[in-house]
Design a protein around this motif. Structure first.
Motif, PDB file in Angstrom:
ATOM      1  N   PRO A  50       0.831  -1.210   0.000  1.00  0.00           N
ATOM      2  CA  PRO A  50       0.000   0.000   0.000  1.00  0.00           C
ATOM      3  C   PRO A  50       0.864   1.258   0.000  1.00  0.00           C
ATOM      4  O   PRO A  50       1.999   1.262   0.504  1.00  0.00           O
ATOM      5  CB  PRO A  50      -0.814  -0.125   1.286  1.00  0.00           C
ATOM      6  CG  PRO A  50      -0.757  -1.577   1.661  1.00  0.00           C
ATOM      7  CD  PRO A  50       0.549  -2.077   1.158  1.00  0.00           C
ATOM      8  N   ALA A  51       0.311   2.336  -0.548  1.00  0.00           N
ATOM      9  CA  ALA A  51       1.066   3.588  -0.634  1.00  0.00           C
ATOM     10  C   ALA A  51       1.504   4.066   0.745  1.00  0.00           C
ATOM     11  O   ALA A  51       2.611   4.610   0.900  1.00  0.00           O
ATOM     12  CB  ALA A  51       0.223   4.655  -1.325  1.00  0.00           C
ATOM     13  N   THR A  96      -0.764   6.576  -9.381  1.00  0.00           N
ATOM     14  CA  THR A  96       0.180   6.457  -8.267  1.00  0.00           C
ATOM     15  C   THR A  96      -0.022   7.585  -7.262  1.00  0.00           C
ATOM     16  O   THR A  96      -0.050   7.369  -6.048  1.00  0.00           O
ATOM     17  CB  THR A  96       1.626   6.470  -8.787  1.00  0.00           C
ATOM     18  OG1 THR A  96       1.784   5.465  -9.783  1.00  0.00           O
ATOM     19  CG2 THR A  96       2.609   6.219  -7.654  1.00  0.00           C
ATOM     20  N   GLY A 147      -2.985   7.095  -5.013  1.00  0.00           N
ATOM     21  CA  GLY A 147      -2.739   6.159  -3.919  1.00  0.00           C
ATOM     22  C   GLY A 147      -2.134   6.855  -2.713  1.00  0.00           C
ATOM     23  O   GLY A 147      -2.540   6.611  -1.568  1.00  0.00           O
TER      24      GLY A 147
END
Length: 355
Positions: A93-94, A119, A122
């Motif tokens: 996960p980010a 991206t 996220g």
């Protein structure tokens, strides 16, 4: 470069193994952080802020001079303006990636510039909002090639392209494309001329460009499009065919004559579409800059984002202020008449924006 068998190949040419290795041999001294384990790892090239020399990657540019460079750590390649965080078959996960980067930064602000929207969204969901830093241009290569490309353009834009083509023909300019090869010195002279057109203070010698081109030629998919007039090369465009995309990289034009200057549009757009079609590429990545000219020739503009990570509340306020100021004062803003830019990455993902 740190190689990890579990990492999937990069989708973006500018995060590929070959490109990162080329940068390391051309003065970019990345370190590599491997965040996570096994097939859920993320690989991030990182650089201390004060060591960044590329103008639009410097912390002072990204944050509109709100935070000192030595208080920043950059995560991502420092060339190409498209930052992909390489991962395995899965991706942590980010928020987990952010925590790993912050731990490595040791109290500094982490900057992730030129991220694609997915991206950046996220990181936004994990509590790290981003701001627009540039507009990335993409041009579809139709199955039927250049004639279909021309037919798809709105009438006014199509007539502009036809005007470009007539001027190129009147000037006696012809084009051909081939794998990138010698003579690199002649191509380097054209590249330097083009750099000096936009930056009168540019002082790098052509020998540096020649060395760079020789390294580029060693990468798979490296091609060059040449413009000729009376048998003399008056323009060049270096591109890379990678993952079904033709990535436009370097362009150089003989700026000594109005007739030869006109070959720019042929090199950047029309011959690139033709080469992409011959190579089987479905898209041309034109990158950032000159957004209006690219949009008028059929390119789609997508936002790229800078995301900043910090654990310091006081610094966080300055960082967010810097991101916002920069997003409102871009060197290459959206063309007149375009829809207002999205305020946050998640807004750009809403269906109504892509409809």
């Amino acid at each position: 470069m740190t190689r990890q068998a579990a990492l999937a190949p990069a989708e973006s040419f500018y995060s590929s193994d070959g490109w990162l290795e080329l940068l390391e041999g051309h003065g970019h001294e990345h370190r590599y952080l491997l965040l996570g384990e096994a097939d859920r790892a993320v690989l991030a090239p990182v650089t201390d802020g004060e060591a960044v020399e590329s103008g639009r990657y410097r912390p002072g540019f990204l944050l509109a001079d709100r935070v000192e460079a030595d208080r920043c750590l950059l995560a991502g390649p420092l060339s190409g303006y498209r930052n992909e965080l390489r991962s395995g078959t899965g991706r942590p996960p980010a928020g987990e990636v952010a925590h790993g980067l912050l731990a490595a930064a040791a109290g500094r602000t982490v900057l992730l510039p030129y991220l694609p929207t997915v991206t950046a969204a996220g990181f936004e969901a994990a509590g790290y909002p981003g701001a627009v830093i540039a507009w990335d241009a993409w041009l579809d290569v139709p199955d039927a090639g250049f004639d279909e490309y021309l037919a798809r353009l709105p009438r006014g834009h199509r007539e502009q392209v036809k005007g470009d083509l007539r001027r190129i023909k009147r000037a006696g300019i012809t084009f051909d494309a081939m794998p990138l090869q010698e003579p690199f010195r002649d191509l380097a002279e054209l590249l330097v001329q083009h750099e000096r057109k936009y930056d009168p203070g540019y002082r790098q010698p052509s020998e540096r460009f020649a060395h760079y081109l020789a390294r580029c030629a060693g990468l798979p998919g490296a091609h060059v499009i040449l413009a000729r007039r009376d048998g003399r090369v008056v323009g060049c465009h270096v591109v890379f065919h990678y993952t079904g995309v033709l990535w436009a990289r370097l362009i150089g034009v003989d700026e000594s004559s109005l007739d030869t200057r006109g070959c720019y549009f042929g090199l950047m757009f029309y011959e690139t579409v033709k080469l992409g079609h011959r190579l089987g590429a479905g898209t041309v990545h034109l990158g950032i800059g000159t957004s209006e000219a690219k949009a008028r020739r059929g390119a789609v503009l997508e936002p790229l984002w800078t995301v900043a990570l910090t654990e310091d509340t006081e610094a966080g306020g300055l960082v967010q202020q810097g991101l916002l100021v920069r997003s409102r004062d871009l060197p290459d803003p959206l063309p007149p008449g375009a829809a207002p830019p999205p305020a946050v990455p998640s807004e750009a993902l809403r269906p109504e924006r892509s409809a």
